[in-house]
Scaffold this motif. Structure first.
Motif, PDB file in Angstrom:
ATOM      1  N   ASP A 188       0.812  -1.215   0.000  1.00  0.00           N
ATOM      2  CA  ASP A 188       0.000   0.000   0.000  1.00  0.00           C
ATOM      3  C   ASP A 188       0.852   1.274   0.000  1.00  0.00           C
ATOM      4  OD1 ASP A 188      -2.240  -1.521   0.010  1.00  0.00           O
ATOM      5  OD2 ASP A 188      -2.574  -1.410   2.178  1.00  0.00           O
ATOM      6  N   GLU A 189       2.154   1.123   0.096  1.00  0.00           N
ATOM      7  CA  GLU A 189       3.020   2.296   0.143  1.00  0.00           C
ATOM      8  C   GLU A 189       2.938   3.058  -1.173  1.00  0.00           C
ATOM      9  OE1 GLU A 189       7.738   3.420   0.835  1.00  0.00           O
ATOM     10  OE2 GLU A 189       7.032   1.359   1.003  1.00  0.00           O
ATOM     11  N   HIS A 190       2.696   4.368  -1.093  1.00  0.00           N
ATOM     12  CA  HIS A 190       2.535   5.188  -2.293  1.00  0.00           C
ATOM     13  C   HIS A 190       3.830   5.922  -2.602  1.00  0.00           C
ATOM     14  CE1 HIS A 190       0.774   7.758  -5.316  1.00  0.00           C
ATOM     15  NE2 HIS A 190       1.202   8.822  -4.660  1.00  0.00           N
TER      16      HIS A 190
ATOM     17  N   GLU B  31       5.478   8.963  -4.701  1.00  0.00           N
ATOM     18  CA  GLU B  31       5.081  10.211  -5.346  1.00  0.00           C
ATOM     19  C   GLU B  31       5.719  10.340  -6.727  1.00  0.00           C
ATOM     20  OE1 GLU B  31       2.958  12.374  -4.277  1.00  0.00           O
ATOM     21  OE2 GLU B  31       2.614  11.541  -2.269  1.00  0.00           O
TER      22      GLU B  31
ATOM     23  N   ASP C 107       1.472  -2.797 -12.306  1.00  0.00           N
ATOM     24  CA  ASP C 107       2.198  -2.307 -11.127  1.00  0.00           C
ATOM     25  C   ASP C 107       3.629  -2.817 -11.090  1.00  0.00           C
ATOM     26  OD1 ASP C 107       0.189  -0.715 -10.158  1.00  0.00           O
ATOM     27  OD2 ASP C 107      -0.694  -2.287  -8.934  1.00  0.00           O
TER      28      ASP C 107
ATOM     29  N   THR D  97       0.756   4.830 -12.533  1.00  0.00           N
ATOM     30  CA  THR D  97       0.680   4.983 -11.077  1.00  0.00           C
ATOM     31  C   THR D  97       1.679   6.015 -10.566  1.00  0.00           C
ATOM     32  OG1 THR D  97      -0.013   2.670 -10.891  1.00  0.00           O
ATOM     33  CG2 THR D  97       0.786   3.736  -8.887  1.00  0.00           C
ATOM     34  N   THR D  98       2.947   5.867 -10.945  1.00  0.00           N
ATOM     35  CA  THR D  98       3.988   6.815 -10.538  1.00  0.00           C
ATOM     36  C   THR D  98       4.830   7.159 -11.752  1.00  0.00           C
ATOM     37  OG1 THR D  98       4.103   5.891  -8.302  1.00  0.00           O
ATOM     38  CG2 THR D  98       5.959   7.228  -9.028  1.00  0.00           C
TER      39      THR D  98
END
Length: 217
Positions: free
Chosen positions: A68-70, A72, A91, A204-205
């Motif tokens: 769950d770590e996002h 940036e 992912d 996502t990133t």
């Protein structure tokens, strides 16, 4: 008569004395037994408290936290910087380092349609927990800084017969890395923005590098 009274009185006194002694001896025994029972109950309670420690966190909880770590978005990077990119929808998590950027007027067996070829040498490292093909990472694009016009990298299909280009491909296990070159058929401008996913992409990133034309070899 006096002798008979003495004979009766003596047994009576003895019986009373024995009765009092029995009563006197019985009460402390009951108190001692009650105290011992309370002490045993307290010891049992203390033992139960010692045998019930807090449950440690399980590996599943740690794994959920890690997943769950996002991460940036990383914008405004320079040549030489490393960024983490997370592709969608698989992912895939990997690090990209821009090693150098160069111009080429022509390439073997590749037709130039715009001003120049921009060659971007990169290193891609798998920092995921699963193996994937380097060719499956997000396809970068290049454009003029502060514009909305980007051109994607030339498809590897058109570079198969170009001996001077090393493709970004091959299976990458966790911790493995590969160095290769992305080729862009682009306009020649003063300032560039190289993006592994920009604002309009579903990623996502994402990461973006900015550099001037005088930084290009």
């Amino acid at each position: 008569m006096m002798k008979k009274w003495k004979h009766w009185l003596l047994p009576t006194v003895l019986l009373l004395s024995l009765g009092l002694a029995a009563c006197s001896n019985g009460e402390p025994e009951e108190e001692a037994e009650s105290t011992d029972t309370a002490q045993t109950d307290n010891e049992t309670t203390d033992d139960n408290m010692e045998q019930e420690p807090d449950e440690p966190a399980t590996g599943e909880d740690e794994e959920e936290t890690n997943n769950d770590e996002h991460i940036e978005h990383q914008l405004g990077l320079s040549i030489g910087d490393t960024a983490t990119v997370v592709s969608s929808p698989d992912d895939l998590t990997y690090e990209v380092t821009i090693n150098e950027v160069s111009y080429r007027d022509e390439l073997e067996n590749v037709t130039l349609y715009d001003d120049t070829f921009v060659l971007v040498d990169v290193t891609v490292e798998n920092v995921d927990d699963k193996t994937f093909d380097a060719a499956d990472i997000f396809t970068p694009a290049i454009g003029e800084l502060d514009s909305e016009e980007y051109v994607p990298a030339v498809d590897s299909e058109y570079l198969q017969n170009t001996s001077e280009i090393t493709m970004v491909e091959g299976e990458l296990a966790p911790g493995d890395s590969v160095e290769g070159t992305f080729v862009f058929d682009a306009m020649q401008v003063e300032q560039y923005n190289l993006a592994f996913g920009h604002a309009g992409d579903q990623i996502t990133t994402r990461a973006e590098w900015e550099f001037n034309s005088d930084e290009i070899q």
